[in-house]
Scaffold this active site. Sequence first.
Site, mmCIF file in Angstrom:
data_model
loop_
_atom_site.group_PDB
_atom_site.id
_atom_site.type_symbol
_atom_site.label_atom_id
_atom_site.label_comp_id
_atom_site.label_asym_id
_atom_site.label_seq_id
_atom_site.Cartn_x
_atom_site.Cartn_y
_atom_site.Cartn_z
ATOM 1 N N GLY A 75 36.754 12.967 27.540
ATOM 2 C CA GLY A 75 36.583 13.834 26.826
ATOM 3 C C GLY A 75 35.849 13.621 25.467
ATOM 4 O O GLY A 75 35.166 14.563 24.610
ATOM 5 N N THR A 76 36.350 12.474 24.834
ATOM 6 C CA THR A 76 35.958 11.874 23.788
ATOM 7 C C THR A 76 34.559 11.740 23.777
ATOM 8 O O THR A 76 33.530 12.105 22.785
ATOM 9 C CB THR A 76 36.886 10.498 23.104
ATOM 10 O OG1 THR A 76 38.026 10.850 22.998
ATOM 11 C CG2 THR A 76 35.819 10.115 22.088
ATOM 12 N N SER A 203 38.095 17.538 30.254
ATOM 13 C CA SER A 203 38.684 16.187 30.723
ATOM 14 C C SER A 203 39.614 16.292 31.937
ATOM 15 O O SER A 203 40.208 17.397 32.212
ATOM 16 C CB SER A 203 39.531 15.934 29.502
ATOM 17 O OG SER A 203 40.090 14.543 29.598
ATOM 18 N N ALA A 204 39.551 15.328 32.503
ATOM 19 C CA ALA A 204 40.210 15.099 33.923
ATOM 20 C C ALA A 204 41.879 14.847 33.720
ATOM 21 O O ALA A 204 42.746 15.087 34.279
ATOM 22 C CB ALA A 204 39.664 14.562 34.845
ATOM 23 N N HIS A 205 42.114 13.793 32.839
ATOM 24 C CA HIS A 205 43.635 13.151 32.735
ATOM 25 C C HIS A 205 44.565 14.135 32.242
ATOM 26 O O HIS A 205 45.558 13.667 32.346
ATOM 27 C CB HIS A 205 43.428 11.786 32.133
ATOM 28 C CG HIS A 205 43.044 11.865 30.669
ATOM 29 N ND1 HIS A 205 44.418 11.617 29.695
ATOM 30 C CD2 HIS A 205 42.294 12.237 29.645
ATOM 31 C CE1 HIS A 205 43.990 11.717 28.550
ATOM 32 N NE2 HIS A 205 42.780 11.916 28.505
ATOM 33 N N CYS A 326 53.806 6.616 11.585
ATOM 34 C CA CYS A 326 53.827 5.296 12.261
ATOM 35 C C CYS A 326 53.553 5.564 13.461
ATOM 36 O O CYS A 326 53.315 4.742 14.197
ATOM 37 C CB CYS A 326 55.274 4.680 11.682
ATOM 38 S SG CYS A 326 55.734 4.107 10.339
#
Lengths: 388, 77
Positions: A75-76, A203-205, A326
Amino acid sequence: MKDETVYLDNSSSTKMDERVLEAMRPYLFEKYAVASSEFGYSLGIKAKEGLEDARSTIADKIGADAEEIIFTSCGTEASNLALKGVAKKLSEDKDHIITSKIEDFPVLKSAQSLEKEGYEVTFLEVDDEGFVDVDELEKAIDEKTGLVSIQHGNQEIGTVQDIEEISKICDQNDVLFHTDATHTFTKLPIDVSKTPIDLLTLSAHTIHGPKGIGALYVKDGTDLEKLMDGGFQENNRRAGVENIPGAVGFAKAVELVTEEENERLKEMRDALIKKIKDEIPDTTLNGPAKDRTPQNANITFHYVEGESITLHMDMRGFSVSTGSACFSKSLEASHVILGIGGDHERAHGSVRFSFGRYNTMEDVDRTVEAISEVVERLREISPLGKDK
Amino acid sequence: MGEKTINVQGETCPVPLVETRKAVRKAKPGDILIIKGDHPPSKEEIPMAVEALDLELISIEEDGKRWVIKIKIPEEG
């Protein structure tokens, strides 16, 4: 750590469905050749058929033509291709881009990168639930605006933007519209044949498909520059050998999603939000109660740090994430919680629970029980808790 | 069986707990972990983690602001 995990971080990534792996297997061990045309050898032709069938399945799901789907590595990459690929083709008098302050990093960072290159970029504010004001968007569009990118569903707080209205405004103003649908694809209806969307990230994941594969829908006729030099794959819009097992797995993952499953996600989400509100004092729901992605609950537990919650939950066998500094790789508090007007305390105490196929209502009960205990004990020892 | 010291003096939440968890993950059954710190909430949080992970809390010693927590990783079986 406990052996058995209740995994509630499905917005980060999901467990791949075994049926997806089975669908991919032939393209790893039998039809493993690179895709080739009818002029090539049979193994390549079979691989190509698998790739094109996958493309059609994904296109059908959003009302697109198969030729309008470009497979990417994730996707990125799809969002980078959308913003940068379009921007490079915008004429000099159309170099204004509009996005929102709470976009996921691929869009946000691409927009910032384009701004450094000299494009004019407007980052729209959102309201306290994360919604873009469509009137503000309309006001921000001027004769120089070439592209608007507003996500469909937010990655952290689940806000679902009115992309039908937003896309219409863009269409009326002759401006290209991109939306990142990573967190809504297959969960909420998207129909590009009825909604004037020009580019859409998939996106697939995040839908129990494989990692390493994504896609960008690009409306026929949209001018787009390739980001990587290389071969002529994906209709000469994305160079590199196609990830055919990934594409086939992606398509299988799309086929496996059902409406019943999406309803179940909503039920678990709503049950968790209600139970936490009823059982744990001093909490705030981040994002809206309505118009929220089915899988997402995001809650701030005041007077405690999100990292402490995630660590203690992990030790009890629960995987959740936080918008605290963090925990994030950027070491900065969530830009989304800050973007909706939250302060650093609200961001640091925020915990995201995101549901997937393998969660059950029993997980909800166990999660609330565990987080009640963790939050109560952390508040007892927290300097902030003692002062409240 | 071994003994490992984790020095988290000067570190604040959540670092002492993160370092403790990392050491627990790498430790072998029967190992002793000695965590030395000075952040007050971590002195409370580490025993909480010990309990959740079914480890053995051997001792908590305090010397002014500083504290030392000794943990034993349970023997197998």
